[in-house]
Design an enzyme around this catalytic site. Sequence first.
Site, PDB file in Angstrom:
ATOM      1  CG  HIS A  67       1.676   3.068  -9.283  1.00 36.75           C
ATOM      2  ND1 HIS A  67       0.730   2.577  -8.431  1.00 36.75           N
ATOM      3  CD2 HIS A  67       2.046   2.015 -10.042  1.00 36.75           C
ATOM      4  CE1 HIS A  67       0.532   1.294  -8.663  1.00 36.75           C
ATOM      5  NE2 HIS A  67       1.318   0.932  -9.657  1.00 36.75           N
ATOM      6  CG  ASN A 101       5.673  -5.267 -11.099  1.00 39.40           C
ATOM      7  OD1 ASN A 101       6.200  -4.177 -11.320  1.00 39.40           O
ATOM      8  ND2 ASN A 101       4.515  -5.604 -11.636  1.00 39.40           N
ATOM      9  CG  HIS A 185      -1.889  -4.721  -6.400  1.00 44.60           C
ATOM     10  ND1 HIS A 185      -1.630  -4.320  -7.691  1.00 44.60           N
ATOM     11  CD2 HIS A 185      -2.970  -5.532  -6.482  1.00 44.60           C
ATOM     12  CE1 HIS A 185      -2.523  -4.860  -8.504  1.00 44.60           C
ATOM     13  NE2 HIS A 185      -3.342  -5.603  -7.798  1.00 44.60           N
ATOM     14  CG  ASP A 311      -0.780   0.787 -12.390  1.00 42.90           C
ATOM     15  OD1 ASP A 311       0.379   0.310 -12.413  1.00 42.90           O
ATOM     16  OD2 ASP A 311      -1.784   0.097 -12.113  1.00 42.90           O
ATOM     17  CG  PHE A 329      -4.498  -8.034 -14.987  1.00 43.94           C
ATOM     18  CD1 PHE A 329      -5.835  -7.673 -14.954  1.00 43.94           C
ATOM     19  CD2 PHE A 329      -4.156  -9.349 -14.663  1.00 43.94           C
ATOM     20  CE1 PHE A 329      -6.824  -8.599 -14.598  1.00 43.94           C
ATOM     21  CE2 PHE A 329      -5.127 -10.282 -14.307  1.00 43.94           C
ATOM     22  CZ  PHE A 329      -6.459  -9.910 -14.273  1.00 43.94           C
TER      23      PHE A 329
HETATM   24  O1  DOR Z   1      -2.788  -3.734 -14.399  1.00 43.35           O
HETATM   25  C1  DOR Z   1      -1.754  -3.758 -13.752  1.00 43.35           C
HETATM   26  N1  DOR Z   1      -0.571  -4.026 -14.333  1.00 43.35           N
HETATM   27  N2  DOR Z   1      -1.824  -3.552 -12.451  1.00 43.35           N
HETATM   28  C2  DOR Z   1      -0.752  -3.696 -11.658  1.00 43.35           C
HETATM   29  O2  DOR Z   1      -0.851  -3.440 -10.495  1.00 43.35           O
HETATM   30  C3  DOR Z   1       0.522  -4.208 -12.215  1.00 43.35           C
HETATM   31  C4  DOR Z   1       0.651  -3.832 -13.633  1.00 43.35           C
HETATM   32  C5  DOR Z   1       1.805  -4.526 -14.333  1.00 43.35           C
HETATM   33  O3  DOR Z   1       2.890  -4.603 -13.754  1.00 43.35           O
HETATM   34  O4  DOR Z   1       1.638  -4.931 -15.474  1.00 43.35           O
END
Ligand code: DOR
Length: 429
Positions: A67, A101, A185, A311, A329
């Site tokens: 991930h 993404n 997610h 992540d 985020f």
């Molecule tokens: O904090 C996050 N940032 N959570 C996610 O699931 C996506 C990620 C991002 O792509 O920046």
Amino acid sequence: MNLTKLKKQVHLSGGQILDPLAKTITKKDILIENGKIKAFGNVKTSKSVQKIDCKGLIITHGFCDLHVHFREPGREDKETLESGSMAALAGGFTRVCVMPNTNPPIDSPEVIRYIVDRSEECPIYIHPIGAITKGQKGNELTEMGAMLAEGAVAFSDDGLPVTDSAMMRNALAYGTMFDIPIINHAEDLCLKQDGVMHEGIVSTNLGLPSSPDLTESNMVHRDLSLTLLTGGRLHVPHVSSSKSLDHIRLSKKSNDKVTAEVTPHHLFFTDNDLQGFDTNLKVAPPIRTISDQKALVEAVKDGTLDCIATDHAPHTIEEKESTFDLAPFGMIGLESCFGAVNKVLVKENNLNLLNLVQLLTTKPRDIMGFNNNLLDIGVHAELTVLDPKEEWIFSREDIQSKSKNSPFVGQNMYGRIKFTINKGHISKL
Ligand code: DOR
């Protein structure tokens, strides 16, 4: 970090081989020839051999992270497949799965092919995860079969949930034809609203908009029920709350199609750490309470959580330097992973090092169906060499990623990656 081509013969001498597949730790040398493992034991070497002193160090499988976000195509200012590879190698990772993404999203056979072709040029193995829905918009499934044929290894709309339950049901049902994991997610956006952190005493004190743990656990519960209904394989990413763990633990008793991961940051930090308003701690799902953190550690120990995944989510300084409610985020996590999880799980919570290494190697490879036979004569050397006891402080200089959004900077770490050997190269910090 220094990345160089391996010499014709490389001798890893004096180290202990931790084999997470055979579950053994033995003191043995390794000879690598032309990038492949040639011999174990008292290896005979010539003068021209490249000798690497591994005394006091552990040699094990290259880590695998299922991930990460490498931002290519579209946001190469944050990360590219090359810069992400360097971050991975610094953290001992030889293989990663990239989330879709990007911009455009990885939602077609053509973009999957693009990632597969580009990754050939990189010093690590990179596997694309395809989007579940076209444009990650949530209303039309992607051409999963065609994307798998081009090299996709799983499907996810990560960064965004699959909100429509019928869509999630269809994705899981369709996934049964290929026996691949569907990774959702889990965040109910209606309940999340404009929440930027976990809802509790700390969010009330800080006056920040927040969302409760049910935002995650309700959707995890839905997904687990849909998995049972369809017979599909579900992998739950970045589990953060004790309530989600209760659902996963119960479900696993009767369903072997469920797996789950935990991030280093959810194990390492609690919402108390947000009191300094460090936007690098703004992640989705949010960092939760001390009792959630304790529950995550217990769930690692009892097998409810199957693996560790970072992540790794790079963002620019400009974006992260805005106010807490406006910053995006995500945090990077590849370089700091081992020192953080080894500290929390092995040093502070008595997990066995062998078990920790499995959470970073054999377990994620099992979930993705990757080869686990890495310590055998004739296989391409895909190895990580680490010091399990080094105490050090993580600093900005340890970051190889193009982005620097790490809340681990300044934190005490336990255990450190020394070398990573992969695709005929060796990286040294
Ligand atoms: O904090 C996050 N940032 N959570 C996610 O699931 C996506 C990620 C991002 O792509 O920046």
